[in-house]
Write a protein that holds these residues in place. Sequence first.
Motif, short mmCIF file in Angstrom:
data_model
loop_
_atom_site.label_atom_id
_atom_site.label_comp_id
_atom_site.label_asym_id
_atom_site.label_seq_id
_atom_site.Cartn_x
_atom_site.Cartn_y
_atom_site.Cartn_z
N MET A 75 -29.95 6.21 20.50
CA MET A 75 -30.01 5.99 19.06
C MET A 75 -28.64 5.50 18.57
O MET A 75 -27.61 6.09 18.86
N LEU A 76 -28.65 4.41 17.83
CA LEU A 76 -27.41 3.93 17.24
C LEU A 76 -27.13 4.78 16.01
O LEU A 76 -27.97 4.92 15.14
N PHE A 77 -25.94 5.32 15.96
CA PHE A 77 -25.65 6.24 14.84
C PHE A 77 -24.21 6.07 14.42
O PHE A 77 -23.29 6.24 15.20
N ASP A 78 -24.01 5.69 13.15
CA ASP A 78 -22.66 5.53 12.63
C ASP A 78 -22.22 6.87 12.05
O ASP A 78 -22.71 7.27 11.00
N ASP A 79 -21.32 7.54 12.72
CA ASP A 79 -20.90 8.87 12.26
C ASP A 79 -19.48 8.85 11.75
O ASP A 79 -18.73 9.81 11.89
N THR A 80 -19.08 7.73 11.14
CA THR A 80 -17.75 7.65 10.55
C THR A 80 -17.85 7.18 9.09
O THR A 80 -18.85 6.59 8.69
N TYR A 81 -16.81 7.48 8.33
CA TYR A 81 -16.73 6.99 6.97
C TYR A 81 -15.26 6.74 6.63
O TYR A 81 -14.36 7.22 7.33
N ILE A 82 -15.04 5.96 5.57
CA ILE A 82 -13.67 5.60 5.18
C ILE A 82 -13.32 6.33 3.88
O ILE A 82 -14.09 6.32 2.93
N THR A 83 -12.15 6.94 3.86
CA THR A 83 -11.63 7.55 2.63
C THR A 83 -10.15 7.20 2.54
O THR A 83 -9.67 6.31 3.25
N ILE A 84 -9.42 7.87 1.64
CA ILE A 84 -7.98 7.62 1.56
C ILE A 84 -7.24 8.87 2.02
O ILE A 84 -7.74 9.98 1.89
N GLU A 85 -6.04 8.66 2.55
CA GLU A 85 -5.30 9.78 3.14
C GLU A 85 -4.63 10.65 2.09
O GLU A 85 -4.62 11.87 2.19
N ASN A 86 -4.07 10.01 1.05
CA ASN A 86 -3.37 10.80 0.04
C ASN A 86 -3.43 10.09 -1.31
O ASN A 86 -3.94 8.98 -1.43
N GLU A 87 -2.88 10.75 -2.31
CA GLU A 87 -2.92 10.23 -3.68
C GLU A 87 -2.19 8.88 -3.77
O GLU A 87 -1.19 8.66 -3.09
N ALA A 88 -2.74 7.98 -4.60
CA ALA A 88 -2.11 6.67 -4.79
C ALA A 88 -2.21 6.28 -6.26
O ALA A 88 -3.10 6.74 -6.98
N GLU A 89 -1.28 5.44 -6.70
CA GLU A 89 -1.23 5.05 -8.12
C GLU A 89 -1.17 3.54 -8.28
O GLU A 89 -0.50 2.85 -7.52
N GLY A 90 -1.91 3.05 -9.28
CA GLY A 90 -1.86 1.62 -9.62
C GLY A 90 -1.71 1.47 -11.12
O GLY A 90 -1.90 2.43 -11.87
N ILE A 91 -1.38 0.26 -11.57
CA ILE A 91 -1.18 0.05 -13.01
C ILE A 91 -1.62 -1.36 -13.41
O ILE A 91 -1.55 -2.30 -12.61
N PHE A 92 -2.12 -1.47 -14.64
CA PHE A 92 -2.49 -2.77 -15.21
C PHE A 92 -2.15 -2.73 -16.69
O PHE A 92 -2.39 -1.74 -17.37
N ARG A 93 -1.59 -3.85 -17.18
CA ARG A 93 -1.24 -3.94 -18.61
C ARG A 93 -1.94 -5.13 -19.24
O ARG A 93 -2.07 -6.18 -18.62
N ASP A 94 -2.37 -4.95 -20.49
CA ASP A 94 -3.00 -6.04 -21.23
C ASP A 94 -2.84 -5.80 -22.73
O ASP A 94 -3.25 -4.75 -23.24
N LYS A 95 -2.21 -6.76 -23.42
CA LYS A 95 -2.05 -6.71 -24.89
C LYS A 95 -1.50 -5.37 -25.39
O LYS A 95 -1.99 -4.80 -26.35
N GLY A 96 -0.52 -4.87 -24.67
CA GLY A 96 0.13 -3.63 -25.10
C GLY A 96 -0.50 -2.36 -24.56
O GLY A 96 0.13 -1.30 -24.54
N SER A 97 -1.75 -2.44 -24.11
CA SER A 97 -2.40 -1.27 -23.50
C SER A 97 -1.95 -1.13 -22.05
O SER A 97 -1.74 -2.13 -21.35
N LYS A 98 -1.79 0.12 -21.63
CA LYS A 98 -1.38 0.39 -20.26
C LYS A 98 -2.47 1.23 -19.58
O LYS A 98 -2.93 2.22 -20.15
N PHE A 99 -2.88 0.82 -18.41
CA PHE A 99 -3.93 1.51 -17.65
C PHE A 99 -3.32 1.99 -16.34
O PHE A 99 -2.97 1.18 -15.48
#
Length: 204
Positions: free
Chosen positions: A1-25
């Motif tokens: 039986m073909l069986f995919d027993d893996t998944y992808i996640t992230i190892e630790n916390e990460a941060e990103g940023i985006f700015r538009d018209k004075g708003s910060k995300f």
Amino acid sequence: MLFDDTYITIENEAEGIFRDKGSKFIALAYPITNESQVKPIIAKLRAAHPKARHFCWALRLTPDRSIFRLNDDGEPSGTAGRPILNTILSHELTNILVVVVRYFGGTLLGVPGLINAYKSATIDALHQAKRIEKSVNDCYQISFDYLSMNDVMKTIKEEDLVIHAQNFDTNCVIEIEIRQSKLNHVLARLESIDTLKTKYIKTV
């Protein structure tokens, strides 16, 4: 039986940023394993960003990626949580929470602008995160007589199983993690040991 027993996640916390018209995300990505972790994370972010207007988020959980949640936190429906979740889906990640903290800049961005902002901030955070592959494992509780200890420990060592808990008395109990692709083989080995019984607990 073909069986995919893996998944992808992230190892630790990460941060990103985006700015538009004075708003910060500010997007923050967290590796999580259950929904109970969300509330404390949101509470901590609200304390850290008292002047932020919105704390929008989405999560995806379980190795089969079947559980997801999203929250627009006051933004127009479909403009925040959904783009965050769609970005998580397109990166094929699970066991992850992404929260985007928005500081309002005074100019309305409109629906397309909001969707783009939440998506772009999330993409930036996920690009900063380290992706890791994990195997899908089942947790089992095994119980056996003390006389079978050597056979049990030999099997655990040879099959490279992770022990979560153990209690050695007249009757011994150990909780172990078994990779799903090796499950039938390992259980057959364990169950061939006299006095040993197995009990499924959960999948992780």
